[in-house]
Design a protein around this motif. Structure first.
Motif, mmCIF file in Angstrom:
data_model
loop_
_atom_site.group_PDB
_atom_site.id
_atom_site.type_symbol
_atom_site.label_atom_id
_atom_site.label_comp_id
_atom_site.label_asym_id
_atom_site.label_seq_id
_atom_site.Cartn_x
_atom_site.Cartn_y
_atom_site.Cartn_z
ATOM 1 N N ASN A 1 0.819 -1.215 0.000
ATOM 2 C CA ASN A 1 0.000 0.000 0.000
ATOM 3 C C ASN A 1 0.851 1.262 0.000
ATOM 4 O O ASN A 1 0.439 2.284 -0.555
ATOM 5 C CB ASN A 1 -0.955 -0.014 1.185
ATOM 6 C CG ASN A 1 -2.066 -1.039 1.006
ATOM 7 O OD1 ASN A 1 -2.093 -1.780 0.034
ATOM 8 N ND2 ASN A 1 -2.974 -1.095 1.945
ATOM 9 N N PHE A 2 2.052 1.198 0.593
ATOM 10 C CA PHE A 2 2.960 2.340 0.546
ATOM 11 C C PHE A 2 3.384 2.596 -0.904
ATOM 12 O O PHE A 2 3.354 3.738 -1.371
ATOM 13 C CB PHE A 2 4.184 2.070 1.435
ATOM 14 C CG PHE A 2 5.196 3.169 1.434
ATOM 15 C CD1 PHE A 2 4.917 4.402 1.989
ATOM 16 C CD2 PHE A 2 6.445 2.967 0.879
ATOM 17 C CE1 PHE A 2 5.857 5.424 2.002
ATOM 18 C CE2 PHE A 2 7.396 3.976 0.887
ATOM 19 C CZ PHE A 2 7.101 5.206 1.441
ATOM 20 N N SER A 3 3.736 1.541 -1.605
ATOM 21 C CA SER A 3 4.125 1.683 -3.018
ATOM 22 C C SER A 3 2.966 2.220 -3.848
ATOM 23 O O SER A 3 3.156 3.068 -4.724
ATOM 24 C CB SER A 3 4.582 0.335 -3.575
ATOM 25 O OG SER A 3 5.732 -0.106 -2.900
ATOM 26 N N LYS A 4 1.759 1.729 -3.579
ATOM 27 C CA LYS A 4 0.573 2.206 -4.297
ATOM 28 C C LYS A 4 0.335 3.683 -4.028
ATOM 29 O O LYS A 4 0.016 4.446 -4.941
ATOM 30 C CB LYS A 4 -0.660 1.397 -3.893
ATOM 31 C CG LYS A 4 -1.924 1.861 -4.587
ATOM 32 C CD LYS A 4 -3.030 0.891 -4.414
ATOM 33 C CE LYS A 4 -4.261 1.291 -5.197
ATOM 34 N NZ LYS A 4 -4.041 1.594 -6.586
ATOM 35 N N CYS A 5 0.525 4.096 -2.794
ATOM 36 C CA CYS A 5 0.342 5.499 -2.415
ATOM 37 C C CYS A 5 1.306 6.388 -3.198
ATOM 38 O O CYS A 5 0.895 7.404 -3.771
ATOM 39 C CB CYS A 5 0.562 5.650 -0.918
ATOM 40 S SG CYS A 5 0.507 7.344 -0.330
ATOM 41 N N ILE A 6 2.572 6.013 -3.235
ATOM 42 C CA ILE A 6 3.583 6.810 -3.925
ATOM 43 C C ILE A 6 3.291 6.843 -5.427
ATOM 44 O O ILE A 6 3.389 7.890 -6.074
ATOM 45 C CB ILE A 6 5.003 6.264 -3.645
ATOM 46 C CG1 ILE A 6 5.296 6.281 -2.133
ATOM 47 C CG2 ILE A 6 6.050 7.026 -4.417
ATOM 48 C CD1 ILE A 6 5.183 7.637 -1.478
ATOM 49 N N GLY B 1 1.713 10.188 -7.888
ATOM 50 C CA GLY B 1 2.534 10.730 -8.968
ATOM 51 C C GLY B 1 3.937 11.124 -8.531
ATOM 52 O O GLY B 1 4.568 11.981 -9.145
ATOM 53 N N ILE B 2 4.444 10.488 -7.485
ATOM 54 C CA ILE B 2 5.783 10.809 -6.986
ATOM 55 C C ILE B 2 6.853 9.986 -7.701
ATOM 56 O O ILE B 2 8.003 10.401 -7.798
ATOM 57 C CB ILE B 2 5.839 10.612 -5.453
ATOM 58 C CG1 ILE B 2 4.860 11.583 -4.786
ATOM 59 C CG2 ILE B 2 7.239 10.798 -4.908
ATOM 60 C CD1 ILE B 2 4.694 11.393 -3.306
ATOM 61 N N LEU B 3 6.487 8.827 -8.239
ATOM 62 C CA LEU B 3 7.466 7.992 -8.952
ATOM 63 C C LEU B 3 8.008 8.731 -10.174
ATOM 64 O O LEU B 3 7.247 9.318 -10.938
ATOM 65 C CB LEU B 3 6.823 6.681 -9.414
ATOM 66 C CG LEU B 3 6.623 5.588 -8.383
ATOM 67 C CD1 LEU B 3 6.009 4.360 -9.032
ATOM 68 C CD2 LEU B 3 7.890 5.213 -7.673
ATOM 69 N N ASP B 4 9.311 8.703 -10.333
ATOM 70 C CA ASP B 4 9.955 9.283 -11.518
ATOM 71 C C ASP B 4 11.323 8.629 -11.678
ATOM 72 O O ASP B 4 11.548 7.535 -11.161
ATOM 73 C CB ASP B 4 10.032 10.808 -11.419
ATOM 74 C CG ASP B 4 10.878 11.288 -10.242
ATOM 75 O OD1 ASP B 4 11.476 10.452 -9.553
ATOM 76 O OD2 ASP B 4 10.937 12.514 -10.025
ATOM 77 N N LYS B 5 12.262 9.283 -12.345
ATOM 78 C CA LYS B 5 13.592 8.703 -12.564
ATOM 79 C C LYS B 5 14.424 8.675 -11.290
ATOM 80 O O LYS B 5 15.303 7.846 -11.146
ATOM 81 C CB LYS B 5 14.327 9.485 -13.648
ATOM 82 C CG LYS B 5 13.729 9.292 -15.014
ATOM 83 C CD LYS B 5 14.510 10.029 -16.073
ATOM 84 C CE LYS B 5 13.863 9.801 -17.436
ATOM 85 N NZ LYS B 5 14.588 10.473 -18.500
ATOM 86 N N ALA C 1 10.557 2.533 -8.168
ATOM 87 C CA ALA C 1 9.870 1.535 -7.346
ATOM 88 C C ALA C 1 10.861 0.864 -6.393
ATOM 89 O O ALA C 1 10.527 0.568 -5.242
ATOM 90 C CB ALA C 1 9.182 0.506 -8.234
ATOM 91 N N THR C 2 12.073 0.645 -6.860
ATOM 92 C CA THR C 2 13.101 0.046 -6.000
ATOM 93 C C THR C 2 13.453 0.989 -4.854
ATOM 94 O O THR C 2 13.595 0.553 -3.703
ATOM 95 C CB THR C 2 14.360 -0.266 -6.834
ATOM 96 O OG1 THR C 2 13.989 -1.105 -7.924
ATOM 97 C CG2 THR C 2 15.420 -0.945 -5.992
ATOM 98 N N GLU C 3 13.581 2.273 -5.162
ATOM 99 C CA GLU C 3 13.880 3.270 -4.132
ATOM 100 C C GLU C 3 12.760 3.334 -3.094
ATOM 101 O O GLU C 3 13.011 3.494 -1.900
ATOM 102 C CB GLU C 3 14.084 4.647 -4.775
ATOM 103 C CG GLU C 3 14.459 5.729 -3.805
ATOM 104 C CD GLU C 3 15.810 5.497 -3.133
ATOM 105 O OE1 GLU C 3 15.933 5.885 -1.961
ATOM 106 O OE2 GLU C 3 16.704 4.927 -3.769
ATOM 107 N N VAL C 4 11.520 3.189 -3.538
ATOM 108 C CA VAL C 4 10.375 3.191 -2.613
ATOM 109 C C VAL C 4 10.480 2.004 -1.656
ATOM 110 O O VAL C 4 10.302 2.148 -0.437
ATOM 111 C CB VAL C 4 9.038 3.168 -3.394
ATOM 112 C CG1 VAL C 4 7.862 2.945 -2.468
ATOM 113 C CG2 VAL C 4 8.867 4.453 -4.184
ATOM 114 N N ASP C 5 10.802 0.829 -2.185
ATOM 115 C CA ASP C 5 10.942 -0.366 -1.345
ATOM 116 C C ASP C 5 12.089 -0.217 -0.347
ATOM 117 O O ASP C 5 11.954 -0.581 0.823
ATOM 118 C CB ASP C 5 11.162 -1.607 -2.208
ATOM 119 C CG ASP C 5 9.928 -2.018 -2.982
ATOM 120 O OD1 ASP C 5 8.816 -1.623 -2.581
ATOM 121 O OD2 ASP C 5 10.073 -2.737 -3.989
#
Length: 151
Positions: A29-34, A38-42, A46-50
């Motif tokens: 759910n944390f990954s889904k939230c990010i 719209g915070i995911l970018d270069k 997704a790896t950085e989020v984990d």
């Protein structure tokens, strides 16, 4: 921290949990939230989020609380070189979304006027009917006369 951010945290933490309101958020759910915010970018991948999730949670826990969530957002803000308030605003504006598909109508399944055979009459049953045509009408269930039978 604002109440809107806390409400967004609870909404994402509770996503997929039925009617329960959760106060802790798991990695999914944390990954889904990010992603939904719209915070995911270069820079924030997704790896950085984990990795960030694993850094902010307690060693033996599987979830993070609201304070740890804010710490993770501050970490992302530092990497992006923006104020944490920018990320807080993105999270507050986001809401959990579902990408499920909806099946199209199927003529012979959905229109019961087109049913044929057994299904036209209500479908098959595993209960014997007592009326004529059922098995009970074909069987003799009277007590058997076994006198004089040698075994």
């Amino acid at each position: 921290m604002s109440d809107a951010l806390k409400n967004a945290f609870i909404a994402f933490a509770s996503y997929g949990k039925g009617q329960m309101l959760k106060q802790d958020m798991d990695n999914k759910n944390f990954s889904k939230c990010i992603k939904d915010a719209g915070i995911l970018d270069k820079v924030i991948t997704a790896t950085e989020v984990d990795i960030t999730f694993m850094k902010v949670k307690a060693k033996t826990d599987r979830t993070i609380n609201f304070a740890q969530f804010c710490t993770a957002l501050e970490s992302f803000a530092a990497k992006l070189k923006v104020s944490p308030d920018v990320l807080y605003a993105k999270i507050e504006a986001a809401s959990p979304t579902s990408n499920a598909t909806k099946a199209e109508a199927v003529k012979f399944h959905d229109d019961k006027n087109l049913y044929t055979g057994v299904y036209k009459n209500g479908g098959p049953t595993n209960i014997d009917k007592q009326a004529a045509g059922g098995l009970a009408g074909h069987l003799d269930r009277s007590p058997a006369d076994v006198r004089g039978v040698k075994f």
